[in-house]
Structure formats: structure tokens, C-alpha cells
Enzyme design. Structure first.
Site, PDB file in Angstrom:
ATOM      1  N   ILE A   1       0.828  -1.409   0.001  1.00  0.00           N
ATOM      2  CA  ILE A   1      -0.100   0.056  -0.010  1.00  0.00           C
ATOM      3  C   ILE A   1       0.881   1.293  -0.028  1.00  0.00           C
ATOM      4  O   ILE A   1       1.919   1.517   0.888  1.00  0.00           O
ATOM      5  CB  ILE A   1      -0.868   0.157   1.211  1.00  0.00           C
ATOM      6  CG1 ILE A   1      -1.464  -1.290   1.476  1.00  0.00           C
ATOM      7  CG2 ILE A   1      -1.830   1.065   1.429  1.00  0.00           C
ATOM      8  CD1 ILE A   1      -2.483  -1.746   0.515  1.00  0.00           C
TER       9      ILE A   1
ATOM     10  N   ASN B   1      11.349   0.607   7.983  1.00  0.00           N
ATOM     11  CA  ASN B   1      11.611   2.048   7.801  1.00  0.00           C
ATOM     12  C   ASN B   1      12.856   2.498   6.872  1.00  0.00           C
ATOM     13  O   ASN B   1      12.695   3.397   6.024  1.00  0.00           O
ATOM     14  CB  ASN B   1      11.919   2.537   9.003  1.00  0.00           C
ATOM     15  CG  ASN B   1      13.067   1.950   9.803  1.00  0.00           C
ATOM     16  OD1 ASN B   1      13.248   0.842   9.521  1.00  0.00           O
ATOM     17  ND2 ASN B   1      13.530   2.486  10.809  1.00  0.00           N
TER      18      ASN B   1
ATOM     19  N   SER C   1      11.632  -4.686  16.194  1.00  0.00           N
ATOM     20  CA  SER C   1      11.130  -4.449  17.606  1.00  0.00           C
ATOM     21  C   SER C   1      12.052  -5.195  18.885  1.00  0.00           C
ATOM     22  O   SER C   1      12.441  -6.282  18.353  1.00  0.00           O
ATOM     23  CB  SER C   1       9.918  -4.368  17.589  1.00  0.00           C
ATOM     24  OG  SER C   1       9.395  -5.705  17.598  1.00  0.00           O
TER      25      SER C   1
ATOM     26  N   GLU D   1      19.821  -5.405  15.829  1.00  0.00           N
ATOM     27  CA  GLU D   1      19.271  -3.824  15.758  1.00  0.00           C
ATOM     28  C   GLU D   1      17.840  -3.576  16.246  1.00  0.00           C
ATOM     29  O   GLU D   1      16.855  -3.765  15.372  1.00  0.00           O
ATOM     30  CB  GLU D   1      19.629  -3.395  14.538  1.00  0.00           C
ATOM     31  CG  GLU D   1      21.029  -3.635  14.116  1.00  0.00           C
ATOM     32  CD  GLU D   1      22.020  -2.820  14.809  1.00  0.00           C
ATOM     33  OE1 GLU D   1      21.475  -1.653  15.683  1.00  0.00           O
ATOM     34  OE2 GLU D   1      23.362  -2.841  14.747  1.00  0.00           O
TER      35      GLU D   1
ATOM     36  N   CYS E   1      14.785   4.249  14.484  1.00  0.00           N
ATOM     37  CA  CYS E   1      15.106   3.413  15.681  1.00  0.00           C
ATOM     38  C   CYS E   1      15.838   4.284  16.812  1.00  0.00           C
ATOM     39  O   CYS E   1      15.669   4.082  17.858  1.00  0.00           O
ATOM     40  CB  CYS E   1      15.442   2.162  15.505  1.00  0.00           C
ATOM     41  SG  CYS E   1      17.106   2.303  14.427  1.00  0.00           S
TER      42      CYS E   1
ATOM     43  N   GLU F   1      26.347  -2.860  13.526  1.00  0.00           N
ATOM     44  CA  GLU F   1      26.365  -2.775  11.899  1.00  0.00           C
ATOM     45  C   GLU F   1      27.410  -1.781  11.501  1.00  0.00           C
ATOM     46  O   GLU F   1      27.762  -0.833  12.519  1.00  0.00           O
ATOM     47  CB  GLU F   1      25.128  -2.451  11.738  1.00  0.00           C
ATOM     48  CG  GLU F   1      24.105  -3.648  11.979  1.00  0.00           C
ATOM     49  CD  GLU F   1      22.927  -4.001  11.041  1.00  0.00           C
ATOM     50  OE1 GLU F   1      22.229  -2.756  11.083  1.00  0.00           O
ATOM     51  OE2 GLU F   1      22.600  -4.704  10.334  1.00  0.00           O
TER      52      GLU F   1
HETATM   53  P1  NAD Z   1       9.112  -5.810  13.878  1.00  0.00           P
HETATM   54  O1  NAD Z   1       9.843  -6.547  15.002  1.00  0.00           O
HETATM   55  O2  NAD Z   1       7.604  -5.986  13.636  1.00  0.00           O
HETATM   56  O3  NAD Z   1       9.680  -6.999  12.504  1.00  0.00           O
HETATM   57  C1  NAD Z   1      10.901  -6.792  12.033  1.00  0.00           C
HETATM   58  C2  NAD Z   1      10.904  -7.927  11.307  1.00  0.00           C
HETATM   59  O4  NAD Z   1      10.892  -9.145  11.900  1.00  0.00           O
HETATM   60  C3  NAD Z   1       9.973  -8.189   9.811  1.00  0.00           C
HETATM   61  O5  NAD Z   1      10.571  -8.485   8.862  1.00  0.00           O
HETATM   62  C4  NAD Z   1       9.177  -9.313  10.550  1.00  0.00           C
HETATM   63  O6  NAD Z   1       8.576  -9.952   9.456  1.00  0.00           O
HETATM   64  C5  NAD Z   1      10.102 -10.153  11.162  1.00  0.00           C
HETATM   65  N1  NAD Z   1       9.503 -11.152  12.266  1.00  0.00           N
HETATM   66  C6  NAD Z   1       8.575 -10.906  12.958  1.00  0.00           C
HETATM   67  N2  NAD Z   1       8.475 -11.982  13.836  1.00  0.00           N
HETATM   68  C7  NAD Z   1       9.338 -12.770  13.498  1.00  0.00           C
HETATM   69  C8  NAD Z   1       9.630 -13.983  14.103  1.00  0.00           C
HETATM   70  N3  NAD Z   1       9.062 -14.508  15.133  1.00  0.00           N
HETATM   71  N4  NAD Z   1      10.826 -14.565  13.641  1.00  0.00           N
HETATM   72  C9  NAD Z   1      11.419 -14.139  12.508  1.00  0.00           C
HETATM   73  N5  NAD Z   1      11.043 -12.914  11.976  1.00  0.00           N
HETATM   74  C10 NAD Z   1      10.245 -12.192  12.501  1.00  0.00           C
HETATM   75  O7  NAD Z   1       9.522  -4.669  13.581  1.00  0.00           O
HETATM   76  P2  NAD Z   1       9.117  -3.472  12.446  1.00  0.00           P
HETATM   77  O8  NAD Z   1       7.655  -3.102  12.873  1.00  0.00           O
HETATM   78  O9  NAD Z   1       9.065  -3.950  11.124  1.00  0.00           O
HETATM   79  O10 NAD Z   1      10.001  -2.227  12.547  1.00  0.00           O
HETATM   80  C11 NAD Z   1       9.916  -1.274  13.738  1.00  0.00           C
HETATM   81  C12 NAD Z   1      11.027  -1.844  14.877  1.00  0.00           C
HETATM   82  O11 NAD Z   1      12.077  -1.985  14.441  1.00  0.00           O
HETATM   83  C13 NAD Z   1      10.973  -0.659  15.792  1.00  0.00           C
HETATM   84  O12 NAD Z   1      11.226  -0.926  17.375  1.00  0.00           O
HETATM   85  C14 NAD Z   1      12.256   0.052  15.461  1.00  0.00           C
HETATM   86  O13 NAD Z   1      13.050   0.597  16.614  1.00  0.00           O
HETATM   87  C15 NAD Z   1      13.226  -0.866  14.926  1.00  0.00           C
HETATM   88  N6  NAD Z   1      14.216  -0.738  14.335  1.00  0.00           N
HETATM   89  C16 NAD Z   1      15.738  -0.889  14.688  1.00  0.00           C
HETATM   90  C17 NAD Z   1      16.465  -0.323  13.998  1.00  0.00           C
HETATM   91  C18 NAD Z   1      18.172  -0.521  14.456  1.00  0.00           C
HETATM   92  O14 NAD Z   1      19.064  -0.434  13.448  1.00  0.00           O
HETATM   93  N7  NAD Z   1      18.331  -0.613  15.710  1.00  0.00           N
HETATM   94  C19 NAD Z   1      16.473   0.219  12.829  1.00  0.00           C
HETATM   95  C20 NAD Z   1      15.144   0.139  12.222  1.00  0.00           C
HETATM   96  C21 NAD Z   1      14.037  -0.195  13.022  1.00  0.00           C
END
Ligand code: NAD
Length: 485
Positions: free
Chosen positions: A29, A154, A230, A251, A285, A459
């Protein structure tokens, strides 16, 4: 007519686009309009198997190439990404909703930086010679093997490159699963690597939700998992990887402090707070979402912040004048609006924003709350949207203790003209990626990552090499072997 964002197929495996429509359809979307622009299918078990087996098979020969040869391919891929920056940025904007003004300078370009940087390092990955009298030990830096990368939504291009480039530089292969929310950009990274000369299979991309991620993480052939996501997902993935004794990089999320002392240059501090809260509509993040402002400059800071935040241009992300885009999904918008309501209910003072923008798409006005206290929900939980909490403080000692009072530890920033204090404060903050008189710079040359619940490993920079390789130590005896019997 097919939308230009629609990829040729859902997955990229062993050098080509692959489709299996038996997988769950995933609509893509466009966040600025709510329109469906593409569909991909989640990987079926057969697709997951194809991705893992071809990546496993490709890795041995890839690791045997010289670092110079691997590096040349990565650097060629960087050049192609730069040449195509405009088209890749448009795709990134379709994938995420982020304004073109940002994606033109922050996504394919930072992905290219990673490919170039790690391409340059690939030939320098050497071991040591350790003399022991006549004997000696030598060490070799070896690839881990087959790595899995899992991305958040993101920064879909950047995350694929930040994981793929160091992994490949070290001689690993990678199966990358983008976020189901932004599945388009990583496919282009895979396509470009092949065009640059990477052998088929060294970088495969498969789509899917957590289930597909889980299947990748638990496969016994996988040696390392690098996740951006997350904290709750990180805990699950870390535990699953531990079962198989796999290497991990995590991360994860944050609720980072940005501390502004009375003597700070107000406009620079306001600029830092804006970059640390409103870039990518707050979906970053490392954002400094707890802005601690020393009481002496509080009202002056808030007035200037409100004035400059009022200059944000919300609108069509494809218009380069637009400086503030929508939330990535309707769901994310609703989560963020829920936090804004909580802020109001719990007594924070709304300075600006505070509601959905009156336009199509999932836009929320950049929002600032003042008089936020440490116990408020908006000061404790990661919001991942354009909501800045401004908290007051009196003393350095107090603010450091309050800043550290969180489970997270991704980033931290300090604005002051007193450099002794700046270094002392940063030294006392529990965070992995820190800034003095700046916020959210993430050049590939600098290590990036968190402490505490915000992550494991780093990283970028030379640090990333340590997390995508392992050291073999070899003892060489020149004389006879002595044995007890
Ligand atoms: P999310 O945790 O919902 O999903 C992240 C990824 O994990 C997705 O590809 C998802 O499909 C996958 N996933 C979910 N459950 C899983 C499982 N059980 N096993 C394996 N893979 C699984 O995160 P989001 O909503 O996509 O992103 C936002 C979060 O990411 C925020 O908390 C943000 O702070 C964090 N983030 C961190 C960084 C960093 O570098 N520290 C950078 C960007 C975002």
C-alpha cells in the site's frame, strides 16, 4: 495497468526472479494515498528451501574468491546503485511513503556507501602471526557461512545493504527477508548485485511475515541471523537462534535521550531535536524521543521548536518540496495516534501537532509535548512516529540518571558548548550510538547499534566485520611432539 512499483515476481533466488502464487498474498500500500500499488506473495516452504539451498551451495565458491574479487563486485554494485539513485529513490518512496526529498539522499545512497565501504575492506580481512619461540600460531578470519538478514520497514534498501554488504564482503551468502510492509526495495538490491557480477545465490530475497522469518532462523544450515526490528521480535529471534547456537546481530528499538544544556546553541539544539524526531516521520529506531531541556532555556527552546516545526511541508512525497511524509501504514498511524491521546490524558502539554493531518494518506502532524514526566507512557515506550516528548531538568547528575532509567540503550545525544561536560555526560550514558552537538548521523564508517534491550552486536564500520566472520587459530609446531606416554 500494472503500477511501476510492481516487481517482476515476489522473490529473487539464485540470480533470478521467482514466483509461487500459492504463498499468502501481501498487498503493498502506498502510504501517501492508501492505494494498493503492488502485490507479492509470502514464501511457501518450497521457496524457503530453494532460497536456503542455493545460498548454501553458492557460499563455498564465493568464500574461495579473493577479497579483492568480492570487493570489486560490491563496489560495482555501489556504482550501479548511485547511477540509478533517482529510480531507486522513487521506489523507496512508494515502498515506505518517505518523501523523495529524503529518499534521494538517505536510502540507495547509504546502501551504496555500505557496498562501497565493505567492498573496500574485503581484501584487507587478514589474520595474525603469533610467534611462540620456534613454533607459531597463525589466525585466519573466515566467513561464518550462510547468514539470514531480516529487515524492519523503515529503511528497506539501507537495511538490505547494511546487512548484505558486510556479510558478502566476508565471504558469506545471505538470504534476506524484508519486512512484509515494505517488500519492494530489497529485490532491487539483489538484482543489482547480480548485474555487478555476484554469483547466483549469494544474495537471495524471500518475502513473508514472521512465520517465514522463523523458518529461516531455525533452519540448521543457517549460521548467523541479523535482525532489525522491535525488541519483542528481537527476543523471539534471539531465543530461536540460541537453540541452534547461531551468531546474532540484533538492531532493535529505542527511547533515546537527547540532553540540551542551558549553554547550547538553541538553533542547533532545535535542529538536532527535529532531525532526531521528525526525519522519516519519526520512524527511526535511534530517535532522541526524550528531549531533556535544562530549565533555564526551556520556554525559549519550545518557542523556537514550535516555530520551526510549523515550517514542515506535509504533502505529496513525490514532490521534492515535501519535507514530511505519512506513517508507513494505517495501523502504524493508529498506534501513534493512540500514544498522542495517552500523552494528552496523562497531562502532557501539547505544543504543536497532536492529530491526523487533514489530507489523504496516513499523515500525522509533527507533534511536540512539553512538561512530560518520566513516568508518562509517551516517555517510556517507543512510539515510532512523529511525537517528541520534552522533559525538564536541573542538574547534570539528575539528567544522566533519568536518561539511563530505561530498558533501552540505542542512542543518546548532548548539546552543550562545554566540551568537558559533553564528553563526561556521553561517557555516563548507557547507549551504543552517541552524538555531541548533533543527532542521528549514521555514516557507514561509524559503528551503529545499541546496548541493553536495544541490541547485540554492531552494524557498519570495521566492527561489522567481526560480526560476520570468525577467527580460526592454527598452532604450528616445528619440533617433536612430547607426550606423557
Ligand atoms: P518488527 O519487529 O515487527 O519486524 C521486524 C522483522 O521481523 C519483520 O521483517 C518481521 O516480518 C520479522 N519477524 C517478526 N516476527 C518474527 C519471528 N518470530 N521470527 C523471525 N522474524 C520475525 O519490527 P518493525 O515494526 O518492522 O520495525 C519497527 C521496529 O524496528 C522498531 O522497534 C524500531 O525501533 C526497530 N528498528 C531498529 C533499527 C536499528 O537499527 N536498531 C532500525 C530500524 C528499526
Amino acid at each position: 495497468m500494472t503500477h511501476p512499483a510492481q516487481p517482476k515476481a515476489s522473490h529473487f533466488i539464485n540470480g533470478e526472479y521467482v514466483e509461487d502464487t500459492a504463498g499468502t498474498p501481501i498487498p503493498v500500500i502506498y502510504a501517501a494515498t492508501g492505494e494498493q500499488i503492488a502485490t507479492v506473495h509470502a514464501a511457501t516452504p518450497a521457496i524457503v528451501e530453494q532460497a536456503l539451498s542455493t545460498a548454501k551451495a553458492a557460499q563455498t565458491a564465493w568464500a574461495k574468491m579473493t577479497g579483492t574479487e568480492r570487493g570489486r563486485i560490491l563496489r560495482r554494485a555501489a556504482d550501479i546503485m548511485r547511477e540509478r539513485n533517482h529510480d531507486l529513490s522513487v521506489l523507496e518512496t512508494y515502498d515506505t511513503g518517505k518523501p523523495l526529498q529524503e529518499t534521494l539522499v538517505a536510502d540507495a545512497t547509504s546502501g551504496a556507501d555500505a557496498l562501497e565501504y565493505f567492498g573496500g575492506l574485503a581484501a584487507s580481512l587478514t589474520g595474525e602471526h603469533i610467534p611462540l619461540g620456534e613454533d607459531w600460531v597463525y589466525t585466519k578470519r573466515e566467513a561464518l557461512g550462510l547468514c539470514v538478514g531480516i529487515g524492519a520497514w523503515n529503511y528497506p534498501t539501507q537495511i538490505a545493504c547494511w546487512k548484505g554488504a558486510p556479510a558478502l564482503a566476508c565471504g558469506n551468502s545471505m538470504v534476506f527477508k524484508p519486512s512484509e510492509t515494505t517488500p519492494l526495495c530489497a529485490l532491487k538490491v539483489a538484482e543489482i548485485l547480480i548485474e555487478a557480477g555476484a554469483p547466483a545465490g549469494v544474495f537471495n530475497v524471500v518475502q513473508g511475515m514472521g512465520e517465514v522469518g522463523g523458518a529461516l532462523v531455525t533452519d540448521p544450515r543457517v549460521d548467523k541471523v541479523s535482525l532489525t526490528g522491535s525488541v519483542p521480535t528481537g527476543k523471539k529471534v534471539y531465543a530461536a537462534a540460541a537453540e541452534g547456537m547461531k551468531h546474532v546481530t540484533m538492531e532493535l528499538g529505542g527511547k533515546s535521550p537527547l540532553i540540551i544544556f542551558d549553554d547550547a546553541d538553541i538553533d542547533n539544539a532545535v535542529g538536532g531535536a527535529i532531525n532526531g524526531n521528525f526525519y522519516s516521520s519519526g520512524q527511526v529506531c535511534s530517535n532522541g524521543t526524550r528531549v531533556f531541556v535544562q530549565k533555564g532555556i526551556k520556554e525559549k527552546f519550545l518557542a523556537r521548536l514550535a516555530e520551526r516545526t510549523g515550517n514542515a511541508i506535509l504533502g505529496d512525497p513525490m514532490d521534492e518540496a515535501t519535507s514530511f511524509g505519512p506513517m508507513v501504514t494505517e495501523n502504524q498511524m493508529n498506534i501513534v495516534l493512540g500514544y498522542i491521546e495517552k500523552g494528552k490524558e496523562e497531562g502532557a502539554r501539547l505544543i504543536c501537532g497532536g492529530k491526523r493531518a487533514d489530507m489523504d494518506g496516513y499523515f500525522i502532524e509533527p507533534t511536540v509535548f512539553a512538561d512530560v514526566t518520566d513516568d508518562m507512557t509517551i516517555a517510556r515506550e517507543e512510539i515510532f512516529g512523529p511525537v517528541m516528548s520534552v522533559l525538564d531538568f536541573d542538574t547534570e547528575e539528575e539528567v544522566v540518571a533519568r536518561a539511563n532509567d530505561t530498558e533501552f540503550g540505542l542512542s543518546a545525544g548532548v548539546f552543550t558548548k562545554d566540551f568537558t561536560r559533553a564528553h563526561r555526560v556521553i561517557g555516563n550514558l548507557e547507549a551504543g550510538s552517541c552524538f555531541i552537538n548533533s543527532y542521528n548521523d549514521a555514516p557507514v564508517e561509524a559503528p551503529f547499534g545499541g546496548v541493553k534491550a536495544s541490541g547485540v552486536g554492531r552494524e557498519n564500520s570495521k566492527e561489522a566485520i567481526k560480526h560476520f566472520s570468525q577467527v580460526k587459530s592454527v598452532y604450528v609446531r616445528m619440533g617433536d611432539v612430547e607426550a606423557a606416554f
